[in-house]
Every structure is written in structure tokens, then in C-alpha cells.
Design a protein around this motif. Structure first.
Motif, short mmCIF file in Angstrom:
data_model
loop_
_atom_site.label_atom_id
_atom_site.label_comp_id
_atom_site.label_asym_id
_atom_site.label_seq_id
_atom_site.Cartn_x
_atom_site.Cartn_y
_atom_site.Cartn_z
N PHE A 82 0.91 -1.14 -0.16
CA PHE A 82 -0.01 -0.13 -0.23
C PHE A 82 0.92 0.93 0.05
O PHE A 82 1.73 1.42 1.00
N LEU A 83 0.72 1.99 -0.93
CA LEU A 83 1.79 3.07 -1.15
C LEU A 83 0.88 4.44 -1.15
O LEU A 83 -0.29 4.47 -1.14
N PRO A 84 1.79 5.57 -1.33
CA PRO A 84 1.00 6.98 -1.13
C PRO A 84 -0.09 7.07 -2.06
O PRO A 84 -1.14 8.00 -1.73
N ARG A 85 -0.13 6.55 -3.30
CA ARG A 85 -1.36 6.89 -4.32
C ARG A 85 -2.14 5.73 -4.40
O ARG A 85 -2.91 5.66 -5.33
N THR A 86 -1.96 4.50 -3.64
CA THR A 86 -2.79 3.33 -3.95
C THR A 86 -4.31 3.80 -3.76
O THR A 86 -5.04 3.12 -4.42
#
Length: 258
Positions: free
Chosen positions: A133-137
């Protein structure tokens, strides 16, 4: 609508056989970065990269050029290992499950999460480790969360989006509220939104995560296939060795289809 320079649509028999590719040539085409036949999501959205079903040496060269020397490349539902000069850093068996009668329902306590919630979402993911899970997910689809005393303690949302299907992902619950059924409620709520659009929910889980698999099966998901997750490093050698294998060759299957 055709797009100049965009790779041809996914060539699999079923969109879930190569779900990242089906997503990036379908509903998530606006995210797609590509070189030759290779597609990927932006690295701050999700790590998945999509190869054609039977990649050739030139495809691996395009992966290397797109990702960059030393970069980690993440693959799922992949049948062939990378060339010999790529270092495999992570490999795990997994399962793909599909909705087979899930009793979906909205949840009155579930809140829609957005970009402003990302710092808290990343903190929850760091504590619970549900997967990438990343900043723009959060841009990939609807994410729902439950707060207690103003603190985000559980969430679930949407990730891959092959035509007609949406993956439920990012399911996690803080240790302080486990055993209260929050994950079940959120999965049902996210699935409800997917079905309201006329699509079918599906999800992936690590094969070793028997508790999660048992939960999903109790909710009405069934096993569609067994799959593999793989991360490998792009060689740093500016003159990589040629891989002369044909698509029919290789070092063995990484995927066991159920």
C-alpha cells in the motif's frame, strides 16, 4: 477507443489469469506506463508490473529499461522465471478467490477514505502489514475505513480492476480491535459497492495465510486458482547477458493453477 502506441489488449483467456495486465489494458489504462509490450502502474501507486503471457528476451529488456538498473520488479500470476541474471528476492505461493455468493452489505460505520487520510492509512498498514500500500494506492478505487475515538483502526479497498471484476485489497485491522468482526464488515461493504456497479469481487491472499483464507471462504468466496507472487531485481550490468530461451522454455513453472 484505440490509443497510439499503447500495447494490444491482454491476450489471456480470462481477465483474472493475468489481472494486472487486464487492468492496465482496461479500466486502469489511464495509469499505465509502458515500453514495448510491458505495462506497469506508477511506482507510487502499486508495484505490480504486467508482462505478456509468454514474454521473450526483448520483453525482459523492456522491463529493465522501464524499471531501471537495480529496481525491484513485482509480478503476480506469472508462469515463467526471469532470466538467469535477475536476482529473485521474494517468491511466495498464493491463492485467488472469487465471489461465489458473498452476502454483501453497506456498513453504517464505514467511512470513505481519500488522499487526506493517506498518512493514517500508511501508519495502519505499517502496523498490520496487509501487503503493498503506497501513497497513491487510494486512487485505484474505493477505500473504506472504521475509526474508533477518531483513530483509523480498520480499512479495506479496491486495487486491480480487470474488465468486469474488482479486487478487494488492503484489508487490515489494528491489533487493539481484532476479534470484533471489522474486517468482515468492511469486506462485505467494499464488495457491496463493487456489485452495485455490476462487477464481481475477487481477491488474493498468501497461501500460508490460512486464517484469512478461512475467513474469505466463510463469507462466500471460493478458490479459483493457485498463483505465485514474485519480486526480482533488474540487473545492474549495463550489458546484460542475452537470454536465448524461447517462450516454451524456461526453468519451470512458478504457478500452480487450482
Amino acid at each position: 477507443m484505440s490509443h497510439p502506441g499503447r500495447p494490444a489488449p491482454a491476450d489471456t483467456a480470462h481477465p483474472l489469469d493475468n489481472p494486472a495486465r487486464a487492468s492496465l489494458t482496461g479500466p486502469h489504462a489511464h495509469f499505465a506506463e509502458h515500453r514495448g509490450r510491458i505495462l506497469r502502474y506508477p511506482p507510487d501507486v502499486t508495484p505490480w508490473l504486467a508482462l505478456p503471457d509468454r514474454p521473450e528476451a526483448r520483453d525482459w529488456a523492456d522491463v529493465a529499461a522501464l524499471a531501471g538498473p537495480g529496481a525491484s520488479v513485482t509480478l503476480t500470476a506469472f508462469r515463467e522465471p526471469p532470466p538467469d541474471d535477475w536476482e529473485i528476492v521474494f517468491q511466495a505461493e498464493g491463492v485467488q478467490l472469487v465471489d461465489d455468493g458473498v452476502d454483501t452489505a453497506p456498513d453504517p460505520e464505514a467511512l470513505r477514505l481519500g488522499p487526506a487520510d493517506v498518512p493514517e492509512m500508511l501508519e495502519l498498514v505499517a502496523r498490520t502489514r496487509p501487503g503493498p500500500f503506497l501513497p497513491r494506492t487510494v486512487e485505484l478505487g474505493t477505500y473504506l475505513g472504521i475509526r474508533r475515538s477518531g483513530v483509523l483502526v480498520a480499512m479495506a479497498g479496491e486495487r486491480l480492476h480487470p474488465p468486469g471484476w474488482t479486487e478487494i485489497s488492503g484489508v487490515c485491522t489494528d491489533e487493539s480491535v481484532r476479534g470484533q468482526g471489522l474486517a468482515t464488515r468492511l469486506v462485505k461493504a467494499v464488495a457491496h459497492g463493487i456489485e452495485e456497479r455490476g462487477e464481481t469481487p475477487f481477491l488474493h491472499a498468501a497461501g500460508s495465510n490460512v486464517n484469512a483464507i478461512r475467513l474469505y471462504e466463510s463469507l462466500g468466496f471460493r478458490l479459483r486458482r493457485r498463483t505465485s507472487f514474485l519480486s526480482a531485481l533488474v540487473p545492474t550490468d549495463p550489458e546484460p547477458r542475452n537470454d536465448v530461451r524461447t517462450p516454451a522454455q524456461g526453468k519451470g513453472s512458478l504457478e500452480q493453477v487450482g
